[in-house]
Design a protein around this motif. Structure first.
Motif, short mmCIF file in Angstrom:
data_model
loop_
_atom_site.label_atom_id
_atom_site.label_comp_id
_atom_site.label_asym_id
_atom_site.label_seq_id
_atom_site.Cartn_x
_atom_site.Cartn_y
_atom_site.Cartn_z
N ARG A 105 27.75 1.16 -15.50
CA ARG A 105 28.35 2.47 -15.27
C ARG A 105 27.79 3.11 -14.00
N GLU A 106 28.68 3.65 -13.19
CA GLU A 106 28.25 4.28 -11.94
C GLU A 106 27.43 5.54 -12.20
N ASP A 107 27.87 6.37 -13.19
CA ASP A 107 27.15 7.61 -13.46
C ASP A 107 25.74 7.32 -14.01
N LEU A 108 25.59 6.26 -14.81
CA LEU A 108 24.27 5.89 -15.32
C LEU A 108 23.40 5.35 -14.18
N TYR A 109 24.00 4.60 -13.28
CA TYR A 109 23.25 4.05 -12.15
C TYR A 109 22.60 5.18 -11.34
N TYR A 110 23.36 6.23 -11.05
CA TYR A 110 22.80 7.32 -10.25
C TYR A 110 21.77 8.12 -11.04
N ARG A 111 21.93 8.19 -12.35
CA ARG A 111 20.93 8.87 -13.19
C ARG A 111 19.60 8.11 -13.19
N LEU A 112 19.67 6.78 -13.22
CA LEU A 112 18.45 5.97 -13.26
C LEU A 112 17.82 5.82 -11.88
N ASN A 113 18.63 5.97 -10.84
CA ASN A 113 18.20 5.63 -9.48
C ASN A 113 17.75 6.86 -8.69
N VAL A 114 17.19 7.87 -9.37
CA VAL A 114 16.73 9.06 -8.66
C VAL A 114 15.58 8.71 -7.72
N LEU A 115 14.61 7.93 -8.22
CA LEU A 115 13.47 7.50 -7.40
C LEU A 115 13.44 5.97 -7.38
N PRO A 116 14.17 5.34 -6.47
CA PRO A 116 14.18 3.87 -6.42
C PRO A 116 12.96 3.34 -5.68
N ILE A 117 12.34 2.31 -6.23
CA ILE A 117 11.19 1.66 -5.59
C ILE A 117 11.42 0.16 -5.62
N LYS A 118 11.57 -0.44 -4.43
CA LYS A 118 11.81 -1.88 -4.33
C LYS A 118 10.50 -2.60 -4.02
N ILE A 119 10.16 -3.58 -4.85
CA ILE A 119 8.92 -4.33 -4.69
C ILE A 119 9.24 -5.67 -4.05
N PRO A 120 8.66 -5.97 -2.90
CA PRO A 120 8.96 -7.23 -2.21
C PRO A 120 8.37 -8.42 -2.94
N PRO A 121 8.95 -9.62 -2.78
CA PRO A 121 8.40 -10.83 -3.41
C PRO A 121 7.06 -11.20 -2.79
N LEU A 122 6.31 -12.02 -3.50
CA LEU A 122 4.97 -12.40 -3.06
C LEU A 122 5.00 -13.15 -1.73
N GLN A 124 0.83 -1.20 0.00
CA GLN A 124 0.00 0.00 0.00
C GLN A 124 0.86 1.25 0.00
N GLN A 125 1.97 1.21 0.73
CA GLN A 125 2.90 2.34 0.75
C GLN A 125 3.56 2.53 -0.61
N ILE A 126 3.88 1.42 -1.29
CA ILE A 126 4.47 1.51 -2.63
C ILE A 126 3.47 2.10 -3.62
N SER A 127 2.23 1.66 -3.55
CA SER A 127 1.19 2.21 -4.43
C SER A 127 1.03 3.70 -4.20
N SER A 128 1.07 4.10 -2.95
CA SER A 128 0.97 5.53 -2.64
C SER A 128 2.15 6.30 -3.20
N ALA A 172 5.04 0.17 -13.48
CA ALA A 172 5.51 1.13 -14.47
C ALA A 172 4.35 1.62 -15.34
N THR A 173 3.48 0.69 -15.74
CA THR A 173 2.31 1.07 -16.53
C THR A 173 1.38 1.96 -15.73
N GLU A 174 1.18 1.63 -14.46
CA GLU A 174 0.31 2.43 -13.61
C GLU A 174 0.87 3.84 -13.43
N LEU A 175 2.18 3.94 -13.26
CA LEU A 175 2.80 5.25 -13.12
C LEU A 175 2.53 6.11 -14.35
#
Length: 484
Positions: free
Chosen positions: A335-352, A187-191, A217-220
């Protein structure tokens, strides 16, 4: 030329009396002084002038205009409202002087003159406003910049209004269509997804295969304003051969390589213009494409294979991975610089397996979906529901959907039971060792929570006592049915 003169005339705010000529009213207007201190005059049709005057003055957005020297020639009342500075302080003064005196943080005119294209800069305002200034060049017949028109907007106000609109829209558009997560963490992830939908920053979804990264990703995308202007383009970086991935992402020009289509082909970045490009399995990108992706994120420009010109694209990048990109950075494979560019808003989804309360909802959802598809009516036995909650689900939601679809098709009975499970599922249940151990651990955890909660009043106090987080405690209490 007429519009240019009108704007100059407006800057003087003249109120001289109109004159009559051949049945038409005209007004003698005076320009501001030029560099030599001389005044200029113009006779202009009266009603047309006031039409333009009212349009500019009554515009809710701030509007100003400078000449090629950065001197302000026009300012409407909205600029005064946004900046809290009387318009008289702007008129006749250069942008550099306004910056020096602290009225502006930076000169958008100087950037427009240097780049010869529209430029946007951020400018602080009053009452915690976030003012954005967009300068657009006006060219004369010889291609030289003659004036710069600047629009002022309060981004904080626009974001607030748009969020209100989205909340009202979501009540009507998404009710009952999305997963109704019972797990607190989900629920926190959806929010979180709702909150960042309209923030144009990169999002990185992390989690095991099958947890639903592409669904989020589609919902976003669907919750964002980009869904109204552009498309959602998905690229599986691990499914496309490396020698074809570059042309799929960036496109190519006619004759770029053998077999290329005539007139070329747009790439995924161009197709996602004004929309969202979803890079699934982004950890599979080869190093050469990592460099190119980094350039797109930095400059917002692409160049087709075989092309000589760059093209600006307005694309929001959303990516997903089931790999540990941080470890890949340490290993030198990402690449480290690409990692930080992609990881501005990280969202980890737990397994079922870590969100047992979601299993019942998804199981019923897939049952309803496949029952409609195959025109059958099925239900689950209580033993089967217990089995689903005890099973490890290494393939997560994707595995659950696959199993339910298979059972809906193959089971002849109305009720699906544990005895209907395929052999590769039934054997671990019959052995029972893993499940008995897991149930024993869950029982001990439940008893510990119940005892600790009997001594403390809130989940925050329980979390401190158990050296855990409040979110974890709340989620486990809900999973075990412990009432707060």
């Amino acid at each position: 030329m007429r519009g240019e003169l009108l704007l100059h005339l407006y800057a003087t705010r003249s109120r001289e009396q109109p004159v009559q000529f051949d049945g038409t009213r005209y007004r003698t207007l005076t320009f501001l002084k030029d560099e030599d201190g001389l005044f200029s005059h113009l006779i202009f049709q009266d009603d047309l002038f006031f039409d333009l005057y009212n349009v500019v003055e009554r515009s809710y957005d701030g509007i100003s205009m400078t000449d090629v020297h950065g001197v302000t020639k026009l300012v409407n009342g909205a600029v005064e409202r946004y900046t809290g500075i009387p318009r008289e302080y702007f008129l006749g003064k250069s942008a550099d002087r306004l910056v020096t005196r602290g009225f502006l943080q930076e000169s958008v005119t100087a950037k427009v003159l240097a780049e010869r294209k529209p430029v946007t800069v951020f400018q602080g305002g009053t009452n915690d406003q976030q003012i954005v200034m967009t300068g657009s060049p006006l060219f004369n017949d010889t291609g030289e910049i003659q004036q710069v028109v600047i629009n002022f907007r309060d981004i904080s106000e626009l974001v607030y209004l748009y969020q209100q609109h989205l909340q009202e829209k979501q009540v009507n558009d998404y009710s009952g269509e999305r997963a109704e997560h019972q797990d607190v963490e989900m629920q926190q992830i959806s929010s979180m997804v709702k909150r960042v939908a309209n923030v144009d920053a990169t999002v990185l979804f992390m989690g095991e295969t099958g947890v639903g990264k592409d669904v989020f990703a589609t919902e976003l995308y669907e919750r964002s304003r980009r869904s109204e202007h552009g498309d959602f383009i998905k690229v599986n970086c691990g499914a496309i051969p490396m020698d074809l991935l570059e042309s799929e992402l960036f496109g190519y020009e006619d004759g770029a390589f053998s077999g290329a289509k005539r007139k070329g082909k747009p790439g995924m970045f161009e197709l996602a213009d004004k929309g969202v490009l979803f890079l699934d399995e982004v950890g599979e990108l080869p190093s050469t494409l990592q460099v190119k992706l980094l350039r797109v994120l930095q400059d917002g420009e692409i160049r087709r294979i075989g092309g000589t010109k760059t093209k600006f694209v307005d694309v929001r990048i959303v990516s997903a991975t089931n790999q540990n990109l941080r470890e890949m950075v340490k290993d030198g494979t990402f690449r480290e610089d690409l990692y930080y560019r992609l990881n501005v808003l990280p969202i980890k989804i737990p397994p079922l397996r870590e969100r047992k309360n979601d299993i019942d909802w998804f199981a019923q959802h897939f049952m309803d979906q496949y029952s409609r598809k195959y025109r059958v009516e099925k239900t689950y036995s209580e033993d089967f529901k217990i089995w689903m909650r005890a099973y490890h689900w290494p393939g997560n939601i994707r595995e659950l959907a696959n199993l339910i679809q298979r059972l809906v098709i193959t089971v002849p009975d109305m009720m699906i039971d544990v005895r209907h499970l395929p052999a590769d599922y039934a054997k671990p249940v019959q052995d029972g060792g893993d499940n008995l151990l897991k149930r024993a651990a869950e029982n001990a955890e439940r008893e510990l929570l119940e005892r600790t909660f009997a001594e403390h009043k809130t989940t925050y106090e329980v979390a401190r006592a158990l050296n855990s987080s409040q979110a974890t405690v709340a989620r486990k209490m809900k999973n075990y049915g412990i009432n707060v």
